[in-house]
Design a protein around this motif. Structure first.
Motif, short mmCIF file in Angstrom:
data_model
loop_
_atom_site.label_atom_id
_atom_site.label_comp_id
_atom_site.label_asym_id
_atom_site.label_seq_id
_atom_site.Cartn_x
_atom_site.Cartn_y
_atom_site.Cartn_z
N THR A 140 12.04 13.09 1.72
CA THR A 140 11.57 14.36 2.28
C THR A 140 11.17 15.38 1.22
OG1 THR A 140 13.85 15.19 2.40
CG2 THR A 140 12.97 14.07 4.36
N ALA A 141 11.38 15.06 -0.06
CA ALA A 141 11.14 16.05 -1.12
C ALA A 141 9.78 15.91 -1.78
CB ALA A 141 12.24 15.93 -2.19
N SER A 142 9.26 14.68 -1.91
CA SER A 142 8.01 14.48 -2.63
C SER A 142 7.35 13.18 -2.18
CB SER A 142 8.26 14.41 -4.14
OG SER A 142 8.83 13.17 -4.51
N ARG A 143 6.10 12.98 -2.63
CA ARG A 143 5.37 11.75 -2.31
C ARG A 143 5.80 10.57 -3.18
NH1 ARG A 143 1.81 15.95 -1.52
NH2 ARG A 143 0.62 15.87 0.45
N GLY A 144 6.61 10.83 -4.17
CA GLY A 144 6.99 9.77 -5.10
C GLY A 144 8.26 9.05 -4.71
N ARG A 145 8.83 8.34 -5.63
CA ARG A 145 10.05 7.61 -5.39
C ARG A 145 11.22 8.57 -5.17
NH1 ARG A 145 9.53 2.18 -6.70
NH2 ARG A 145 7.62 1.64 -7.81
N PRO A 146 12.27 8.12 -4.47
CA PRO A 146 12.46 6.77 -3.92
C PRO A 146 11.68 6.55 -2.62
CG PRO A 146 14.34 8.11 -3.37
CD PRO A 146 13.46 8.95 -4.25
N TYR A 147 11.20 5.34 -2.43
CA TYR A 147 10.60 4.94 -1.16
C TYR A 147 10.93 3.47 -0.93
CZ TYR A 147 6.79 3.44 -4.31
OH TYR A 147 6.06 2.88 -5.32
N ARG A 148 10.66 3.04 0.28
CA ARG A 148 10.92 1.64 0.65
C ARG A 148 9.74 1.11 1.43
NH1 ARG A 148 16.35 -0.78 3.60
NH2 ARG A 148 15.58 -2.92 3.92
N ASP A 149 9.29 -0.09 1.09
CA ASP A 149 8.17 -0.73 1.77
C ASP A 149 8.69 -1.68 2.86
OD1 ASP A 149 6.43 0.61 0.17
OD2 ASP A 149 5.93 -1.09 -1.11
N VAL A 150 8.04 -1.61 4.01
CA VAL A 150 8.41 -2.44 5.15
C VAL A 150 7.15 -3.12 5.67
CG1 VAL A 150 9.47 -2.47 7.44
CG2 VAL A 150 10.18 -0.74 5.76
N HIS A 155 5.37 9.37 4.20
CA HIS A 155 5.15 7.97 4.54
C HIS A 155 3.67 7.67 4.45
CE1 HIS A 155 4.82 10.35 8.24
NE2 HIS A 155 3.94 9.44 8.67
N GLY A 156 3.34 6.39 4.36
CA GLY A 156 1.94 6.01 4.24
C GLY A 156 1.77 4.51 4.42
N VAL A 157 0.53 4.08 4.34
CA VAL A 157 0.19 2.65 4.47
C VAL A 157 -0.64 2.28 3.24
CG1 VAL A 157 -1.04 0.91 5.83
CG2 VAL A 157 0.23 2.73 6.99
N PRO A 158 -0.02 1.70 2.21
CA PRO A 158 -0.77 1.35 1.00
C PRO A 158 -1.60 0.08 1.12
CG PRO A 158 1.55 0.83 0.71
CD PRO A 158 1.44 1.54 2.02
N LYS A 159 -1.33 -0.74 2.14
CA LYS A 159 -2.05 -2.02 2.20
C LYS A 159 -2.08 -2.55 3.64
CE LYS A 159 -1.11 -4.97 -1.03
NZ LYS A 159 -0.42 -6.02 -1.83
N VAL A 160 -3.23 -3.09 4.03
CA VAL A 160 -3.38 -3.86 5.26
C VAL A 160 -3.71 -5.29 4.87
CG1 VAL A 160 -4.74 -4.15 7.37
CG2 VAL A 160 -4.12 -1.86 6.61
N LEU A 161 -3.17 -6.26 5.58
CA LEU A 161 -3.38 -7.66 5.27
C LEU A 161 -4.38 -8.24 6.26
CD1 LEU A 161 0.36 -8.68 4.67
CD2 LEU A 161 -1.30 -7.74 3.03
N PRO A 162 -5.67 -8.30 5.90
CA PRO A 162 -6.70 -8.76 6.84
C PRO A 162 -6.47 -10.19 7.32
CG PRO A 162 -7.69 -7.70 4.91
CD PRO A 162 -6.24 -7.92 4.59
#
Length: 225
Positions: free
Chosen positions: A165-175, A194-201
């Motif tokens: 909740t503090a910044s766009r950087g770490r810590p984060y977790r990918d699901v 939160h965001g979506v760094p990758k879609v798997l076509p």
């Protein structure tokens, strides 16, 4: 993939952030894809979102209930064709309430971790991602209400990144979110970046008839008056 070496199970990714795999059955997934196609038709249809700085989001969007634009809400498509926004379907709002109950139990936590009544979802944002689309780290911050955000995935698998909740950087977790998956974030995670760094076509279920990824996010605006 029909058989998993390790079956995917409901997981609390962070306090208030819950991933429920395969929550939407195949029939309901197909119904929602067809509904998204209808909602995407003009007027007030699918559009490219432009930021105040002149950039564009690579995921295209259509809104229901209230129209989101950077960075606020309106009752018309103020950054598009100017048409009144399409109404929020009752069945979608009810789906959101059921999602919260399945993720948390009968009552959802608010931002302070206290139990709150079932959310009255009145906004849906439908984002369409092709294979090259991304979503940068951001917070859902234009709503006044603190009710949980419900995210439903359809089509191609994506990497969803839940941060802090503090910044766009770490810590984060990918699901990894696959077609039919539910992700709910509320309580202490309601305002997490939160965001979506990758879609798997090419990973969408063939029977769905969808190329790309659809993400339906349900929110409570708390904006009346």
């Amino acid at each position: 993939m029909n058989e998993e070496l390790f079956p995917r199970e409901r997981t609390e990714i962070a306090p208030g952030a819950v991933h429920v795999p395969d929550w939407l059955g195949p029939d309901l997934q197909r119904e929602l894809v067809e509904a998204c196609r209808e909602w995407a038709r003009p007027p007030a249809g699918l559009r490219t979102v432009r930021t105040p700085g002149g950039g564009t989001m690579t995921a295209r969007q259509v809104c229901l209930g209230l129209h989101w634009y950077p960075y606020g809400y309106a009752r018309t498509v103020v950054d598009g064709d100017g048409a009144p926004v399409k109404p929020m379907p009752d069945r979608l709002a009810e789906l959101g309430r059921r999602a919260v109950a399945d993720a948390y139990g009968p009552q959802a936590p608010d931002a302070r971790g206290r139990l709150a009544p079932a959310p009255a979802y009145d906004i849906a944002l439908v984002n369409f991602y092709d294979g090259d689309a991304r979503m940068g780290m951001h917070r859902d911050a234009e709503e006044r209400a603190e009710d949980p955000v419900v995210s439903l995935s359809l089509g191609d698998t994506c990497v969803f990144r839940l941060g802090n909740t503090a910044s766009r950087g770490r810590p984060y977790r990918d699901v990894e979110l696959r077609s039919g998956d539910l992700f709910v974030f509320g309580g202490p995670s309601r305002r997490a970046y939160h965001g979506v760094p990758k879609v798997l076509p090419g990973t969408a279920p063939p029977a769905l008839g969808l190329t790309g990824r659809l993400n339906i996010t349900l929110r409570v605006g708390g904006l009346d008056g």
